[in-house]
Write a protein that holds these residues in place. Structure first.
Motif, mmCIF file in Angstrom:
data_model
loop_
_atom_site.group_PDB
_atom_site.id
_atom_site.type_symbol
_atom_site.label_atom_id
_atom_site.label_comp_id
_atom_site.label_asym_id
_atom_site.label_seq_id
_atom_site.Cartn_x
_atom_site.Cartn_y
_atom_site.Cartn_z
ATOM 1 N N UNK A 132 0.845 -1.207 0.000
ATOM 2 C CA UNK A 132 0.000 0.000 0.000
ATOM 3 C C UNK A 132 0.880 1.257 0.000
ATOM 4 N N UNK A 133 1.944 1.235 0.796
ATOM 5 C CA UNK A 133 2.857 2.374 0.809
ATOM 6 C C UNK A 133 3.456 2.605 -0.569
ATOM 7 N N UNK A 134 3.800 1.518 -1.253
ATOM 8 C CA UNK A 134 4.360 1.631 -2.611
ATOM 9 C C UNK A 134 3.328 2.228 -3.558
ATOM 10 N N UNK A 135 2.092 1.768 -3.449
ATOM 11 C CA UNK A 135 1.034 2.259 -4.337
ATOM 12 C C UNK A 135 0.853 3.759 -4.143
ATOM 13 N N UNK A 136 0.812 4.195 -2.891
ATOM 14 C CA UNK A 136 0.673 5.628 -2.643
ATOM 15 C C UNK A 136 1.911 6.373 -3.120
ATOM 16 N N UNK A 137 3.065 5.705 -3.070
ATOM 17 C CA UNK A 137 4.292 6.321 -3.581
ATOM 18 C C UNK A 137 4.193 6.563 -5.083
ATOM 19 N N UNK A 138 3.622 5.584 -5.793
ATOM 20 C CA UNK A 138 3.440 5.714 -7.236
ATOM 21 C C UNK A 138 2.348 6.737 -7.537
ATOM 22 N N UNK A 139 1.329 6.769 -6.675
ATOM 23 C CA UNK A 139 0.311 7.802 -6.806
ATOM 24 C C UNK A 139 -0.907 7.382 -7.610
ATOM 25 N N UNK A 140 -0.900 6.178 -8.131
ATOM 26 C CA UNK A 140 -2.107 5.717 -8.831
ATOM 27 C C UNK A 140 -2.119 4.185 -8.837
ATOM 28 N N UNK A 141 -3.329 3.645 -9.061
ATOM 29 C CA UNK A 141 -3.466 2.190 -9.074
ATOM 30 C C UNK A 141 -4.445 1.812 -10.172
ATOM 31 N N UNK A 142 -4.094 0.796 -10.946
ATOM 32 C CA UNK A 142 -5.001 0.363 -12.022
ATOM 33 C C UNK A 142 -6.065 -0.550 -11.417
ATOM 34 N N UNK A 143 -7.114 -0.770 -12.180
ATOM 35 C CA UNK A 143 -8.176 -1.657 -11.677
ATOM 36 C C UNK A 143 -7.642 -3.068 -11.437
ATOM 37 N N UNK A 144 -6.764 -3.528 -12.308
ATOM 38 C CA UNK A 144 -6.195 -4.869 -12.147
ATOM 39 C C UNK A 144 -5.424 -4.962 -10.832
ATOM 40 N N UNK A 145 -4.658 -3.910 -10.580
ATOM 41 C CA UNK A 145 -3.872 -3.891 -9.350
ATOM 42 C C UNK A 145 -4.778 -3.819 -8.118
ATOM 43 N N UNK A 146 -5.803 -3.020 -8.251
ATOM 44 C CA UNK A 146 -6.763 -2.855 -7.158
ATOM 45 C C UNK A 146 -7.425 -4.208 -6.847
ATOM 46 N N UNK A 147 -7.778 -4.912 -7.911
ATOM 47 C CA UNK A 147 -8.416 -6.218 -7.768
ATOM 48 C C UNK A 147 -7.510 -7.178 -6.993
ATOM 49 N N UNK A 148 -6.259 -7.247 -7.399
ATOM 50 C CA UNK A 148 -5.309 -8.139 -6.743
ATOM 51 C C UNK A 148 -5.132 -7.760 -5.265
ATOM 52 N N UNK A 149 -4.990 -6.478 -5.039
ATOM 53 C CA UNK A 149 -4.801 -6.023 -3.666
ATOM 54 C C UNK A 149 -5.989 -6.437 -2.791
ATOM 55 N N UNK A 150 -7.189 -6.241 -3.289
ATOM 56 C CA UNK A 150 -8.385 -6.567 -2.505
ATOM 57 C C UNK A 150 -8.483 -8.066 -2.230
ATOM 58 N N UNK A 151 -8.139 -8.868 -3.219
ATOM 59 C CA UNK A 151 -8.217 -10.317 -3.025
ATOM 60 C C UNK A 151 -7.228 -10.765 -1.956
ATOM 61 N N UNK A 152 -6.043 -10.185 -1.998
ATOM 62 C CA UNK A 152 -5.035 -10.552 -0.993
ATOM 63 C C UNK A 152 -5.466 -10.148 0.419
#
Length: 807
Positions: A688-708
């Motif tokens: 999550x810290x990395x995602x906020x570092x990048x500043x955006x998240x794709x739907x695919x990435x969001x999906x994976x994160x939620x499943x985990x």
RNA sequence: GCCGCUGUGGUGGAAUAGGCAGACACAAGGGACUUAAAAUCCCUCGCUCGAAAGAGUGUACCGGUUCAAGUCCGGUCAGCGGCACCA
């Protein structure tokens, strides 16, 4: 969208959804691969759940949710171990029927567990106090009785003076009652017993191959206490022989006296020969009055009385030796008599010193002037006739063979485990389905008459005579003998709480079955339990008892596995903020309801898992939990940075996140299996810290994160998933990782000179050793340090570090 | 006494199979935003010296093996849990 995550509404919404749709109901679809995840069902106490409950429950909930996403048909059930003393005591005090107390407590527990969002199959709930359930507990008892494994015996039992109830040895802790901490004394009563000792060997042997923690296996093995040795007969001047058990037959030449237990029948049989009966009687009385605890507490000073008028003969050398009684010899172990070898047994040594008895060295290697020499590994036999010069183990074999040949003894194994005292003189338990007939003896209640219902009584108070309250109920007690039809009396004792919990995992397989404890098909499909998590405190209680019952059920063909649980793990306790056990008296109790009200169920779940090593105790912290709340708020906040357009990365992750996502999938996937929930959560936080570092998240990435995250925090992830994808997250497949994508192209490694880190360099992850070393040596800091020195050795540990050894 | 386990920052705890000790959090300190507080965001954070760069030191203690030790070996100390006169 409101920026604060409204956990109260959202958690309730999803709990209602799961409930209304029976989302987590395990179908008896025997074509699918099954997974049986089990947690110990609670005793529904009046206090409701405490913070210790959610820890193991959430852990196995995480496993269960992950398994479902992995395609398994998952059985994850819950029930109530509801017979027991606290309920009965509460009922007595408040004059409410224990069944009503139980129902209220169960309702509260169920609501509390549902509020945690645990994915239990509520359609398979069992309750040990339900007659449809305890019918089968009684049925199993009858099978045990029919096979001779349940018997009634007059014996000295552990009697709790406050609960007015018999306790199993396992329930007596440091001489006091495990439940009420009151004094436990010895009392002679006629008790139902279960022959768990008949299974002692198998309970040890079958541990091999089971996936249990070593400490659990060791605990059970210790408790069962297997030893091998020999029984030896000593002739005595009465003409009778005294048989002893010894693990050290090799030391027979050093036996200079015998000791028998004060309760030994020899004393009664040969009373007429004994010259000091008054003294003996006084000693017997004194030890009879002591509880087991007192008897072992004063272990330091050996006491005893020498029998006047009889002596024994050492069978190897024909020496006349005296016989003593002493309470350090227990009637309940071995033969109740020992040969005393003071030179090589610490207790015998102490006794010999106290009574000024001869001490002979028969094993060389120690100094018996100072203490008994008990080492079997290094000792060499001396003063032992035909054994002289042999190492201990060889001497054991030789003397045992000799004894056998002469008809004086035989090899023998022994167990510390005692039979299970199965009677309780209380109301709130399963009635023991046995009738006593003057003519026919103990007669089982016919199976067609099960369940033998617990009758209504006026008062649940235990009687002062120590009889069960059922004994006051003439309509219950007086019955007819099922065998001869004559007048007979019912057994009025009830079963201990451990009865219902010894087989409950079988009932979950088929909880509504009226014709059997569960159908053969259901048992064959669901058993054994794939993963059972529970407390260490049950190592020698529930876990051992249920293994025993299961082995019995295996023997009579009810179940197909000889062991019930394939894998066992244990959680650590949650302590109060002061590092002490939570208790009302310490005032350090934190109520889970309050935590849920303030932070929500997902935060509670997450913190219970993040708090530390799952298998160790951990102190609760009211401030640390905030970190988990913040994390979930930041997860909720991800919607701000979702790239909905997402046109160019399809199923792929973005370049910046690919490696960290694959790494996280690997970490979370593996850590859940290894019970390392704390580091799995840490990895999700890092992501999550990395995602906020990048500043955006794709739907695919969001999906994976939620499943985990879903197994850990099911409510928030269900909500976000539904919002973003219009689908249910619990119907998704678990995500996969690619090993090749778990490594960055370029990595930073440490450069050491003589084992000390002196610089860091970036290298391609697939770089060859020679290139890496050259890069390392070209670093200014490194060049300076190795300049003019002789390079002794150069090492490159792939992806980790370089070490240059110079002189 | 026996069996099992543990010892890492101010705190909870990380560290694959011997490979950069302190991941991830909490607390604390500083800053931004705010009338203010809460919340949020940014920075610092083992210890010692130093303004800093840096150097030294550090995983209970002593010793050993190794290029390299929190991790392996030997010993010591402390604590936790279980069993305990089981012959």
């Amino acid at each position: 969208m409101n920026d604060r995550y409204d956990f109260k509404t959202i958690e309730k919404k999803w709990q209602n959804y799961w409930e209304e749709n029976d989302t987590f109901h395990a179908q008896n679809d025997y074509t699918k691969p099954k997974y049986y995840a089990l947690v110990e069902f609670p005793y529904p106490s009046g206090q409701g759940i405490h913070l210790g409950h959610p820890r193991p429950y959430t852990a196995m909930d995480i496993v269960a949710r992950k398994r479902r996403m992995e395609g398994y048909n998952v059985l994850f059930p819950m029930g109530w171990d509801a017979f027991g003393l606290p309920t009965e005591n509460f009922a007595i005090k408040n004059k409410i029927h224990p069944a009503i107390v139980t129902r209220n407590n169960v309702n509260r527990f169920r609501a509390q567990l549902k509020a945690i969002g645990l994915s239990f199959d509520w359609l398979r709930e069992v309750d040990t106090t339900d007659p449809d359930y305890y019918k089968w507990t009684q049925w199993i008892f009858l099978q045990l009785f029919k096979k001779g494994l349940a018997y009634k015996k007059e014996m000295a039992v552990n009697w709790c003076t406050s609960c007015k109830v018999v306790l199993a040895n396992e329930e007596v802790v440091s001489g006091v009652c495990e439940r009420c901490s009151c004094e436990v004394i010895r009392k002679v009563k006629s008790q139902w017993m279960l022959k768990i000792t008949q299974y002692a060997k198998r309970l040890i042997d079958d541990l091999e191959g089971l996936d249990y923690p070593d400490r659990v296996k060791a605990g059970q093995i210790n408790w069962i206490g297997h030893s091998t040795g020999a029984e030896v007969d000593f002739s005595t001047s009465s003409g009778d022989t005294l048989r002893v058990y010894t693990t050290r037959p090799d030391t027979l030449f050093g036996a200079t006296y015998m000791v028998i237990s004060p309760e030994h029948p020899y004393l009664v049989k040969w009373e007429s020969l004994l010259l000091n009966n008054a003294e003996i009687k006084a000693y017997q009385d004194a030890s009879a009055r002591k509880s087991d605890f007192e008897r072992t507490e004063i272990a330091k000073d050996k006491t005893g009385v020498k029998l006047q008028g009889v002596t024994a003969v050492n069978p190897v050398n024909g020496e006349n030796i005296p016989i003593f009684i002493s309470d350090y010899v227990l009637m309940s172990y071995g033969t109740g008599a020992i040969m005393a070898v003071p030179g090589h047994d610490t207790r015998d040594y102490e006794f010999a010193k106290a009574f000024n008895l001869p001490i002979i060295e028969v094993v060389k290697g120690g100094n018996i002037e100072v203490e008994a020499f008990t080492d079997c590994a290094t000792g060499i036999m001396v003063n032992s006739g035909f054994l002289d010069g042999l190492p201990v183990e060889e001497a054991k074999a030789k003397i045992t063979a000799w004894l056998e040949e002469k008809g004086l003894g035989a090899p023998k194994e022994n167990f510390k485990l005692r039979d299970w005292v199965f009677s309780r003189q209380r109301y709130w338990g399963e009635p023991i389905p046995i009738v006593y007939c003057e003519k026919c003896g103990f007669v089982p209640v016919p199976e067609s008459q099960l369940p033998l219902m617990l009758p209504e009584v006026e008062s649940y108070m235990p009687t002062d005579t120590g009889e069960s309250p059922l004994a006051t109920l003439e309509s219950f007690v007086n019955t007819t003998c099922p065998a001869c039809g004559g007048a007979a009396k019912r057994e009025t004792d009830t079963m201990p709480q451990w009865a219902g919990s010894s087989w409950y995992f079988l009932r979950y397989c088929d909880p509504d079955n009226m014709g059997a404890l569960a159908s053969k098909e259901a048992l064959d499909y669901w058993m054994g339990v794939d993963w059972y998590n529970g407390g260490m405190e049950h190592t020698t209680l529930h876990l051992l008892y249920s293994r025993f019952w299961h082995k019995f059920l295996f023997d009579i063909g009810v179940v197909k596995n000889k062991e019930p649980y394939l894998k066992r793990t244990s959680h650590g306790m949650i302590l109060g903020e002061d590092g002490q056990k939570m208790s009302k008296s310490r005032g350090n109790v934190i109520n889970p309801d309050d935590v849920i009200a303030e932070y929500g169920a997902d935060t509670l779940r997450l913190y219970e898992m993040f708090i530390g090593d799952f298998e160790k105790t951990a102190p609760w912290s009211q401030s640390s939990i905030k970190g988990c709340k913040r994390f979930l708020d930041r997860v909720f906040g991800l919607h701000h940075i979702i790239c909905y357009t997402n046109s160019n990365n399809g199923d792929e992750y973005s370049e910046e996140l690919t490696v960290v996502i694959h790494k996280t999938i690997k970490k979370v996937t593996e850590d859940i299996e290894a019970l390392k929930f704390n580091t799995a959560i840490a990895a999700l936080m890092t992501l999550l810290n990395e995602i906020y570092g990048v500043g955006r998240i794709s739907l695919t990435e969001f999906r994976t994160f939620l499943i985990l995250l879903n197994p850990f925090a099911p409510h928030i992830t269900s909500e976000l998933f539904k919002k973003a994808f219009g689908k249910f997250i619990h119907q998704q497949k678990w995500v996969e990782y690619d090993m090749a994508l778990c490594v960055d192209n370029e990595i930073e490694i440490a450069v050491q000179v003589n084992g000390k880190v002196r610089a860091k360099v970036n290298i391609p992850s697939n770089a060859e050793q020679g290139d890496v070393l050259n890069t390392a040596k070209s670093q200014l800091d490194i060049a300076r340090l190795i300049d003019g020195k002789k390079i002794v050795k150069e090492l490159y540990v792939k992806g980790r570090l370089v070490n240059i050894v110079v002189k």
